[in-house]
Design a protein around this motif. Sequence first.
Motif, PDB file in Angstrom:
ATOM      1  N   TRP A   1       0.336  -1.225  -0.134  1.00 39.89           N
ATOM      2  CA  TRP A   1       0.265   0.034   0.102  1.00 39.89           C
ATOM      3  C   TRP A   1       1.114   1.231  -0.827  1.00 39.89           C
ATOM      4  O   TRP A   1       1.786   1.492   0.637  1.00 39.89           O
ATOM      5  CB  TRP A   1      -0.510  -0.084   0.937  1.00 39.89           C
ATOM      6  N   TYR A   2       0.125   2.458  -0.630  1.00 33.68           N
ATOM      7  CA  TYR A   2       0.888   3.871  -0.685  1.00 33.68           C
ATOM      8  C   TYR A   2      -0.275   5.055  -0.187  1.00 33.68           C
ATOM      9  O   TYR A   2      -1.472   3.831  -0.886  1.00 33.68           O
ATOM     10  CB  TYR A   2       1.593   4.192  -1.597  1.00 33.68           C
ATOM     11  N   SER A   3      -0.048   5.266   0.619  1.00 33.43           N
ATOM     12  CA  SER A   3      -0.926   6.568   0.961  1.00 33.43           C
ATOM     13  C   SER A   3      -1.191   7.750  -1.230  1.00 33.43           C
ATOM     14  O   SER A   3       0.085   7.707  -1.563  1.00 33.43           O
ATOM     15  CB  SER A   3      -1.090   7.299   1.783  1.00 33.43           C
ATOM     16  N   ASP A   4      -1.913   7.753  -0.683  1.00 36.51           N
ATOM     17  CA  ASP A   4      -2.149   8.525  -2.184  1.00 36.51           C
ATOM     18  C   ASP A   4      -1.858   9.946  -1.827  1.00 36.51           C
ATOM     19  O   ASP A   4      -1.033  10.518  -3.086  1.00 36.51           O
ATOM     20  CB  ASP A   4      -3.538   9.617  -2.032  1.00 36.51           C
ATOM     21  N   SER A   5      -1.368  10.540  -0.689  1.00 37.47           N
ATOM     22  CA  SER A   5       0.239  11.796  -0.509  1.00 37.47           C
ATOM     23  C   SER A   5       1.985  11.225  -1.642  1.00 37.47           C
ATOM     24  O   SER A   5       1.851  12.985  -1.813  1.00 37.47           O
ATOM     25  CB  SER A   5      -0.176  12.230   0.584  1.00 37.47           C
ATOM     26  N   VAL A   6       1.262   9.827  -1.654  1.00 38.94           N
ATOM     27  CA  VAL A   6       2.767  10.041  -1.358  1.00 38.94           C
ATOM     28  C   VAL A   6       2.977   9.171  -2.863  1.00 38.94           C
ATOM     29  O   VAL A   6       4.023   8.863  -4.122  1.00 38.94           O
ATOM     30  CB  VAL A   6       3.571   9.302  -0.635  1.00 38.94           C
ATOM     31  N   ARG A   7       1.899   8.639  -3.767  1.00 34.89           N
ATOM     32  CA  ARG A   7       2.047   8.080  -4.518  1.00 34.89           C
ATOM     33  C   ARG A   7       2.465   8.232  -5.787  1.00 34.89           C
ATOM     34  O   ARG A   7       1.973   9.514  -5.388  1.00 34.89           O
ATOM     35  CB  ARG A   7       0.793   7.083  -4.810  1.00 34.89           C
ATOM     36  N   GLY A   8       3.564   7.237  -6.183  1.00 36.24           N
ATOM     37  CA  GLY A   8       4.255   7.942  -7.271  1.00 36.24           C
ATOM     38  C   GLY A   8       5.279   8.679  -7.134  1.00 36.24           C
ATOM     39  O   GLY A   8       5.892   8.913  -7.954  1.00 36.24           O
ATOM     40  N   ARG A   9       5.136   8.495  -6.470  1.00 36.08           N
ATOM     41  CA  ARG A   9       7.218   9.536  -5.575  1.00 36.08           C
ATOM     42  C   ARG A   9       7.819   9.704  -4.433  1.00 36.08           C
ATOM     43  O   ARG A   9       9.238   9.485  -4.380  1.00 36.08           O
ATOM     44  CB  ARG A   9       6.386  11.398  -5.231  1.00 36.08           C
ATOM     45  N   LEU A  10       7.101   7.735  -4.171  1.00 37.79           N
ATOM     46  CA  LEU A  10       7.714   7.308  -3.194  1.00 37.79           C
ATOM     47  C   LEU A  10       8.155   5.880  -3.306  1.00 37.79           C
ATOM     48  O   LEU A  10       6.639   5.472  -3.826  1.00 37.79           O
ATOM     49  CB  LEU A  10       7.526   7.709  -1.649  1.00 37.79           C
ATOM     50  N   VAL A  11       9.035   5.101  -2.755  1.00 36.23           N
ATOM     51  CA  VAL A  11       9.060   3.360  -3.462  1.00 36.23           C
ATOM     52  C   VAL A  11       9.764   3.043  -2.577  1.00 36.23           C
ATOM     53  O   VAL A  11      10.503   3.642  -1.535  1.00 36.23           O
ATOM     54  CB  VAL A  11      10.039   3.474  -4.718  1.00 36.23           C
ATOM     55  N   ILE A  12       9.210   1.697  -1.862  1.00 33.23           N
ATOM     56  CA  ILE A  12       9.140   1.452  -0.528  1.00 33.23           C
ATOM     57  C   ILE A  12       9.735  -0.053  -1.145  1.00 33.23           C
ATOM     58  O   ILE A  12       9.243  -0.466  -2.100  1.00 33.23           O
ATOM     59  CB  ILE A  12       8.386   0.843   0.232  1.00 33.23           C
ATOM     60  N   SER A  13      10.652  -0.773  -0.749  1.00 31.83           N
ATOM     61  CA  SER A  13      11.435  -1.807  -1.203  1.00 31.83           C
ATOM     62  C   SER A  13      12.635  -2.270   0.791  1.00 31.83           C
ATOM     63  O   SER A  13      12.561  -1.837   1.113  1.00 31.83           O
ATOM     64  CB  SER A  13      12.672  -1.171  -2.365  1.00 31.83           C
ATOM     65  N   SER A  14      12.820  -3.507  -0.279  1.00 29.01           N
ATOM     66  CA  SER A  14      12.919  -4.175   0.793  1.00 29.01           C
ATOM     67  C   SER A  14      14.337  -5.243   0.097  1.00 29.01           C
ATOM     68  O   SER A  14      14.568  -5.927  -0.579  1.00 29.01           O
ATOM     69  CB  SER A  14      12.299  -5.394   1.817  1.00 29.01           C
ATOM     70  N   GLU A  15      14.979  -5.000   1.178  1.00 27.96           N
ATOM     71  CA  GLU A  15      16.307  -6.024   1.336  1.00 27.96           C
ATOM     72  C   GLU A  15      16.193  -7.224   2.220  1.00 27.96           C
ATOM     73  O   GLU A  15      17.177  -6.973   3.620  1.00 27.96           O
ATOM     74  CB  GLU A  15      17.869  -4.827   1.346  1.00 27.96           C
ATOM     75  N   ASN A  16      15.944  -8.103   1.854  1.00 27.34           N
ATOM     76  CA  ASN A  16      15.896  -9.579   2.813  1.00 27.34           C
ATOM     77  C   ASN A  16      17.430  -9.532   3.831  1.00 27.34           C
ATOM     78  O   ASN A  16      17.578  -9.775   4.553  1.00 27.34           O
ATOM     79  CB  ASN A  16      15.328 -10.843   3.127  1.00 27.34           C
ATOM     80  N   ALA A  17      18.482  -9.428   3.187  1.00 28.73           N
ATOM     81  CA  ALA A  17      19.802 -10.414   3.895  1.00 28.73           C
ATOM     82  C   ALA A  17      20.130  -9.199   4.857  1.00 28.73           C
ATOM     83  O   ALA A  17      20.973  -9.878   5.244  1.00 28.73           O
ATOM     84  CB  ALA A  17      20.846 -10.214   2.818  1.00 28.73           C
ATOM     85  N   LYS A  18      19.754  -8.013   4.516  1.00 31.28           N
ATOM     86  CA  LYS A  18      20.751  -7.224   5.740  1.00 31.28           C
ATOM     87  C   LYS A  18      18.926  -7.138   6.395  1.00 31.28           C
ATOM     88  O   LYS A  18      19.271  -6.012   7.487  1.00 31.28           O
ATOM     89  CB  LYS A  18      20.992  -5.799   5.535  1.00 31.28           C
ATOM     90  N   ASN A  19      17.960  -7.863   6.558  1.00 25.31           N
ATOM     91  CA  ASN A  19      16.941  -7.511   7.323  1.00 25.31           C
ATOM     92  C   ASN A  19      16.927  -5.675   7.163  1.00 25.31           C
ATOM     93  O   ASN A  19      16.355  -4.996   8.252  1.00 25.31           O
ATOM     94  CB  ASN A  19      17.106  -7.285   9.095  1.00 25.31           C
ATOM     95  N   THR A  20      16.260  -5.261   6.229  1.00 21.26           N
ATOM     96  CA  THR A  20      16.053  -3.745   6.269  1.00 21.26           C
ATOM     97  C   THR A  20      15.024  -3.244   5.025  1.00 21.26           C
ATOM     98  O   THR A  20      15.069  -3.907   3.876  1.00 21.26           O
ATOM     99  CB  THR A  20      17.619  -2.928   5.384  1.00 21.26           C
TER     100      THR A  20
END
Length: 126
Positions: free
Chosen positions: A58-77
């Motif tokens: 999910w992204y909020s409407d206020s940030v969708r298209g400008r913010l990108v969430i991602s994960s790096e499992n090996a670093k638990n980050t």
Amino acid sequence: VQLQASGGGLVQAGGSLTLSCTGFGLSFDDYEIGWFRQAPGKEREGISCIRDGGEVMWYSDSVRGRLVISSENAKNTVYLQMKSLKPEDTAVYYCAARGSSGTYYYPPREYDQNFWGQGTLVTVSS
């Protein structure tokens, strides 16, 4: 258990910044990780969530298209890449971890979160 948020700072409008949230004492594979923010004088709001090893929920409407969430499992980050920043993005940004039981709600509910990071300040100048 500790969540450590980092990467905040001062940036000009239109600029970019990447925040990080690293977990200690827990595996992000077992949690949904959310980013929240609290602007001056406003309530804290959820802005993005990710779980299951990298599925963006999910992204909020206020940030969708400008913010990108991602994960790096090996670093638990988990990362939050922010671009085209606006002065109204100025806030303290928090990450939080929510266990896998129960129903997921979006926007995420603060009281569903099991653990919180300490927050990192993002200031966007005009």
